[in-house]
Scaffold this motif. Structure first.
Motif: not given
Length: 413
Positions: A257-274
């Motif tokens: 994945l590219g930089p945008w994909g890295l952003g999705l990976l970084r965001a995923a734990p926060g999505a579940g936690a939110l």
């Protein structure tokens, strides 16, 4: 968690009835959002420069060391000079660091050294910001609304961890200067909001600092086994299972994945936690809080293993989202217990120690992950950490029966 009736809308938003908490919530959201942008941008920038996962580990440990080295100072400062003032000044220093990163990116980088220097100063700012912010919440809402404030405070952090990484990846795709520039503006706004909070009542120390007052946080934690168990559980579980530092490796080399994909990976734990944080605001844990925390720490480790072995982007994002969701339960229980079981006069010092443990679990966990990935490979390093977290949950449930037997989230002070 029990099947209690859903809370009324008034109770669900109880913490926001207090205007000071609303300003604090917004300030913390902006500060965390900005930090996430910087984190993603720095990680990608460093990996672009060196292509060495060990350097990604250094990014974490450099930011953690100030919290460790200044632990006897940051808590005392928060307790003596006002948590609002310390939090605001720390946010201003973070903004200055973002400005430095903008200037470094404009002039061009040939190596990671200058960025590491700025991150060290950024770590100093975070070392003062963390204990002051964590301690200030209890001074802004009454005790009966505190658990609700913890849930919403966590939601601010988690929302920022969803939007921030995606924004960081997209902005870095434009340019590093764009990413750091937005972080600078939002950190400055965060500082302004902090200073708009009316000065709260705070039971602080008035005597001159002594060795006894400096070590008061450590002494209280050691004597209160519930607090000791809660803090140390997070330290060892996340120290072993932390894999955030290796997400650039997964994004570039494993999942492609590219930089945008890295952003999705970084965001995923926060999505579940939110999602869990918002649910907790209306459905607080009413019984068996201790056992609930241990069970979800074990699940946190299990989903870390799943992420480690996954080679499909959708499964990896799902595993990270569940990892965040399970972690949110343990964070909610742990933070509520720590704040409500700690007297206000030493709350800053206890939170300074807690921030060191949290920092060790995150930043040193990233260093552990980066080092192990360099030695044995990225996937084995993540899997090993997840298995270790499951083991720690079981061991701590046995070592701290007082914590295991906690049923209700109520303070003793």
């Amino acid at each position: 968690m029990t099947d209690e009736p859903t809370e009324t809308a008034e109770n669900r938003y109880a913490a926001f009835r207090h205007a000071a908490f609303l300003k604090f919530w917004l300030a913390r959201f902006l500060a965390t959002f900005s930090t996430q942008i910087v984190s993603v941008a720095v990680g990608w920038q460093i990996y672009d420069l060196t292509r060495d996962p060990f350097d990604l580990g250094l990014v974490g440990v450099i930011q953690f060391l100030p919290s460790l080295l200044l632990v006897l100072v940051t808590g005392v400062v928060a307790d003596r000079f006002g948590r609002r003032l310390v939090m605001g000044l720390a946010a201003m220093l973070e903004a200055a660091c973002a400005l430095a990163l903008v200037l470094l990116s404009i002039h061009g980088l040939t190596g990671p050294g200058p960025v590491f220097v700025v991150l060290a100063v950024f770590g100093v700012a975070r070392a003062f910001f963390g204990p002051a912010a964590a301690s200030l919440v209890a001074n802004l809402v009454p005790k009966e609304d505190f658990a609700n404030a913890v849930a919403w405070n966590s939601s601010a952090w988690q929302t920022a961890t969803i939007v921030g990484p995606v924004a960081g990846g997209l902005l870095y795709g434009i340019s590093a200067e764009t990413a750091y520039g937005l972080a600078l503006a939002l950190m400055a706004l965060s500082a302004l909001l902090v200073f708009l909070i009316p000065k709260p009542t705070q039971r602080g120390e008035t005597d001159k600092p002594t060795l006894e007052t400096l070590f008061a946080g450590f002494r209280y934690i050691w004597s209160e086994k519930v607090v000791l168990g809660a803090i140390s559980l997070d330290l060892f579980a996340v120290l072993l299972s932390g894999a955030v530092a290796l997400l650039p490796v997964y994004a570039r080399d494993i999942l492609e994945l590219g930089p945008w994909g890295l952003g999705l990976l970084r965001a995923a734990p926060g999505a579940g936690a939110l999602l869990v944080a918002v649910w907790l605001a209306g459905h607080p844990i009413r019984d068996h809080a201790g056992m609930t925390m241990f069970a979800f720490v074990a699940l946190f480790g299990a989903f870390t293993v799943l992420f480690g072995v996954s080679t499909h982007a959708a499964l990896s994002i799902f595993a990270l989202a569940m990892l965040g969701a399970t972690d949110m339960i343990s964070v909610y229980v742990r933070e509520t217990l720590i704040q409500l079981w700690t007297p206000d006069r030493v709350r800053g010092r206890v939170n300074a120690v807690n921030m060191v443990f949290v920092g060790a679990s995150n930043e040193l966990g990233e260093f552990r992950a980066g080092t192990m990935a360099a030695l044995i490979g990225t996937v084995p390093a993540v899997v090993f950490g997840g298995v270790g977290a499951v083991a720690v949950a079981g061991l701590w449930a046995w070592l701290f029966p007082e914590l295991r037997k906690i049923r209700h989230l109520q303070g003793r002070h």
